[in-house]
Design a protein around this motif. Structure first.
Motif, short mmCIF file in Angstrom:
data_model
loop_
_atom_site.label_atom_id
_atom_site.label_comp_id
_atom_site.label_asym_id
_atom_site.label_seq_id
_atom_site.Cartn_x
_atom_site.Cartn_y
_atom_site.Cartn_z
N GLY A 1 10.10 4.74 0.77
CA GLY A 1 9.51 4.70 -0.55
C GLY A 1 8.37 3.70 -0.64
O GLY A 1 8.59 2.52 -0.86
N MET A 2 7.17 4.18 -0.43
CA MET A 2 6.00 3.29 -0.45
C MET A 2 5.66 2.93 -1.90
O MET A 2 5.52 3.79 -2.75
CB MET A 2 4.80 3.96 0.21
N ASP A 3 5.53 1.65 -2.14
CA ASP A 3 5.09 1.17 -3.45
C ASP A 3 3.58 1.34 -3.58
O ASP A 3 3.09 1.82 -4.60
CB ASP A 3 5.46 -0.30 -3.62
N ARG A 4 2.86 0.96 -2.50
CA ARG A 4 1.40 1.05 -2.52
C ARG A 4 0.86 0.93 -1.10
O ARG A 4 1.57 0.51 -0.19
CB ARG A 4 0.80 -0.04 -3.40
N MET A 5 -0.39 1.32 -0.95
CA MET A 5 -1.12 1.11 0.30
C MET A 5 -2.32 0.23 -0.05
O MET A 5 -2.97 0.44 -1.07
CB MET A 5 -1.61 2.44 0.88
N GLU A 6 -2.57 -0.73 0.79
CA GLU A 6 -3.74 -1.59 0.61
C GLU A 6 -4.73 -1.28 1.72
O GLU A 6 -4.40 -1.37 2.90
CB GLU A 6 -3.33 -3.06 0.62
N MET A 7 -5.93 -0.85 1.33
CA MET A 7 -6.99 -0.47 2.27
C MET A 7 -8.05 -1.56 2.27
O MET A 7 -8.56 -1.93 1.22
CB MET A 7 -7.65 0.84 1.84
N GLU A 8 -8.39 -2.04 3.48
CA GLU A 8 -9.43 -3.05 3.62
C GLU A 8 -10.56 -2.47 4.47
O GLU A 8 -10.34 -1.56 5.27
CB GLU A 8 -8.88 -4.30 4.29
N HIS A 9 -11.76 -3.02 4.30
CA HIS A 9 -12.90 -2.62 5.11
C HIS A 9 -13.96 -3.72 5.05
O HIS A 9 -13.85 -4.64 4.24
CB HIS A 9 -13.48 -1.28 4.62
N THR B 1 6.33 -1.41 1.12
CA THR B 1 7.55 -0.78 0.62
C THR B 1 8.45 -1.89 0.05
O THR B 1 8.13 -3.08 0.15
CB THR B 1 8.31 -0.05 1.75
N LYS B 2 9.60 -1.49 -0.47
CA LYS B 2 10.57 -2.48 -0.97
C LYS B 2 11.09 -3.36 0.15
O LYS B 2 11.58 -4.47 -0.09
CB LYS B 2 11.71 -1.79 -1.72
N ASP B 3 10.96 -2.88 1.40
CA ASP B 3 11.46 -3.62 2.56
C ASP B 3 10.41 -4.52 3.21
O ASP B 3 10.71 -5.23 4.16
CB ASP B 3 12.00 -2.65 3.62
N GLY B 4 9.17 -4.48 2.72
CA GLY B 4 8.14 -5.32 3.30
C GLY B 4 6.83 -4.56 3.47
O GLY B 4 6.62 -3.52 2.87
N ALA B 5 5.98 -5.11 4.33
CA ALA B 5 4.64 -4.54 4.55
C ALA B 5 4.43 -4.31 6.04
O ALA B 5 4.93 -5.06 6.88
CB ALA B 5 3.57 -5.48 4.02
N GLU B 6 3.67 -3.25 6.34
CA GLU B 6 3.39 -2.92 7.74
C GLU B 6 1.99 -2.33 7.84
O GLU B 6 1.61 -1.45 7.07
CB GLU B 6 4.41 -1.90 8.23
N TRP B 7 1.22 -2.84 8.83
CA TRP B 7 -0.09 -2.28 9.11
C TRP B 7 0.08 -0.93 9.80
O TRP B 7 0.99 -0.75 10.60
CB TRP B 7 -0.91 -3.22 10.01
#
Length: 147
Positions: free
Chosen positions: A43-51, A127-133
């Motif tokens: 269950g993804m809360d959000r995606m963060e896109m960088e550039h 996600t609720k479990d943390g963040a992953e690239w």
């Protein structure tokens, strides 16, 4: 050629209509819209896109020019968002215009494959479990290698 790297959402219908309206003597318009999808299970809360501004636009313009050089196209549009994206947000779109549908379809597919595996964006899924690239997937690389 129109390259847009933006944080704000885009209105798909309006963008496609504007792209279509400015075409002359084209017989085909192909569009593809990418949607931020949820992750199974986590269950993804959000995606963060960088550039990196400037670098990203130059890289996208180069691949758009490659498509224009390889296929008989009248125009190319690439929109790619950055920032915080929720599941179901529009993340990107490509549009190609050509006198012939095969050129428009092939060029759009080429652009999508490039954007998926080589565009200089960095994605982090939260996600609720943390963040992953997010790393490039083998199937994305295989799709790009066919060109």
């Amino acid at each position: 050629m129109d390259i847009r790297v933006q944080e704000a959402p885009f209105e798909l219908g309006r963008v496609v209509e504007e792209f279509t309206d400015r075409q002359v003597n084209m017989g085909a318009i192909v569009t593809f819209t990418g949607i931020t999808r949820d992750l199974p299970g986590a269950g993804m809360d959000r995606m963060e896109m960088e550039h990196y501004p400037g670098m990203t636009e130059r890289a996208l313009a180069k691949i758009a020019q490659d498509a224009l050089d390889r296929w008989d196209l009248g125009d190319v549009l690439i929109i790619h968002r950055y920032g915080v994206l929720k599941p179901q947000d529009r993340i990107m779109m490509v549009a190609t215009a050509s006198r012939h549908r095969a050129h428009a379809f092939e060029a759009a597919e080429f652009l999508m494959d490039y954007l998926k595996s080589r565009a200089p964006f960095w994605k982090k899924e939260i996600t609720k479990d943390g963040a992953e690239w997010v790393d490039s997937k083998d199937e994305d690389e295989a799709a790009l290698n066919r060109w």
